[in-house]
Design a protein around this motif. Structure first.
Motif, short mmCIF file in Angstrom:
data_model
loop_
_atom_site.label_atom_id
_atom_site.label_comp_id
_atom_site.label_asym_id
_atom_site.label_seq_id
_atom_site.Cartn_x
_atom_site.Cartn_y
_atom_site.Cartn_z
N ALA A 208 0.84 -1.20 0.00
CA ALA A 208 0.00 0.00 0.00
C ALA A 208 0.87 1.24 0.00
O ALA A 208 1.90 1.30 0.68
N GLN A 209 0.45 2.21 -0.80
CA GLN A 209 1.13 3.51 -0.88
C GLN A 209 0.08 4.56 -0.51
O GLN A 209 -0.82 4.82 -1.28
N TRP A 210 0.23 5.13 0.68
CA TRP A 210 -0.81 5.97 1.26
C TRP A 210 -0.62 7.44 0.94
O TRP A 210 0.50 7.94 0.93
N VAL A 211 -1.73 8.12 0.71
CA VAL A 211 -1.78 9.57 0.59
C VAL A 211 -2.56 10.05 1.80
O VAL A 211 -3.66 9.55 2.06
N ALA B 211 -6.53 8.71 5.19
CA ALA B 211 -5.49 8.24 4.28
C ALA B 211 -6.10 7.36 3.20
O ALA B 211 -7.01 6.57 3.48
N PHE B 212 -5.63 7.52 1.95
CA PHE B 212 -6.12 6.74 0.81
C PHE B 212 -4.99 5.87 0.26
O PHE B 212 -3.85 6.31 0.18
N ILE C 207 -8.69 1.88 -0.77
CA ILE C 207 -8.84 1.66 0.67
C ILE C 207 -8.72 3.03 1.34
O ILE C 207 -7.85 3.82 0.99
N VAL C 208 -9.61 3.29 2.29
CA VAL C 208 -9.58 4.57 3.01
C VAL C 208 -9.55 4.27 4.50
O VAL C 208 -10.38 3.51 5.01
N ASP C 209 -8.58 4.85 5.20
CA ASP C 209 -8.48 4.75 6.65
C ASP C 209 -8.90 6.09 7.25
O ASP C 209 -8.45 7.14 6.82
N PHE C 210 -9.78 6.02 8.26
CA PHE C 210 -10.31 7.21 8.93
C PHE C 210 -9.83 7.19 10.38
O PHE C 210 -10.03 6.20 11.08
N ALA C 211 -9.26 8.29 10.84
CA ALA C 211 -8.80 8.41 12.22
C ALA C 211 -9.99 8.39 13.18
O ALA C 211 -11.12 8.72 12.79
N PRO C 212 -9.74 8.03 14.43
CA PRO C 212 -10.80 8.12 15.44
C PRO C 212 -11.38 9.53 15.48
O PRO C 212 -10.63 10.51 15.43
N GLY C 213 -12.71 9.61 15.52
CA GLY C 213 -13.38 10.90 15.63
C GLY C 213 -13.22 11.83 14.45
O GLY C 213 -13.44 13.03 14.59
#
Length: 181
Positions: free
Chosen positions: A27-30, A38-39, A82-88
């Protein structure tokens, strides 16, 4: 971040027609919004139906990513992200001109529609977004959320007698630029 690293495995065929691993891509995240989002672009196609012969799709994907011209939706094709979302994290209400499948992989998310309607989706739940104005909010204040999205270009969406176009609420983002998370 507690979510595990990701790797994509792209398959192909050898000269005998047997399935092989063509490439292994970490994975290469932006990252965006002070690292709260992050995408990772897993794969794209630039036509439908896609041409898998001679690895034309792999070349088109590589060319698109290196061009820096990928947006949320690939006209005439698809985007798997893939999208990662931080808490809150805060939900950005937006609309893409696409049919999207959003699958919750880890965590719990609130899907917010511009009508005010909301629903909580958990691990394994799928949202089918049909060109609607929506947003995503990680419901946890301590855990990261991970979702898989497949966006497919669509014909113009009509509602209330007008064409509904893309609306990113003023947040133009470069989705093909890579930076490590």
């Amino acid at each position: 971040m507690a979510l595990r690293p990701l790797t994509s495995y792209i398959t192909s065929h050898n000269a005998s027609g047997q399935a092989i691993i063509h490439s292994t891509v970490p994975a290469q995240w932006v990252r965006y919004d002070d690292d709260s989002l992050a995408f990772d672009v897993v794969y794209t196609t630039s036509s439908f139906p896609v041409d898998l012969n001679g690895e034309a799709d792999i070349k088109a994907h590589d060319d698109l990513l290196s061009s820096g011209k990928l947006r949320l939706v690939q006209p005439g094709g698809t985007v798997c992200r893939i999208v990662d979302f931080a808490p809150g994290n805060k939900a950005l209400i937006h609309r893409t001109k696409s049919l999207d499948y959003g699958v919750v992989l880890e965590g719990e998310v609130e899907m917010i529609l511009d009508s005010g309607e909301t629903v909580i989706l958990g691990r394994g739940d799928v949202a089918v977004q049909r060109g609607t104005m929506h947003g995503w909010r990680n419901t946890s204040e301590t855990e990261w959320l991970r979702m898989l999205f497949v966006l497919q270009d669509c014909r113009p969406v009509m509602a209330g007698g007008e064409v509904l176009g893309e609306d990113l609420a003023g947040s133009e983002i470069e989705l093909s630029k890579k930076s490590e998370k």
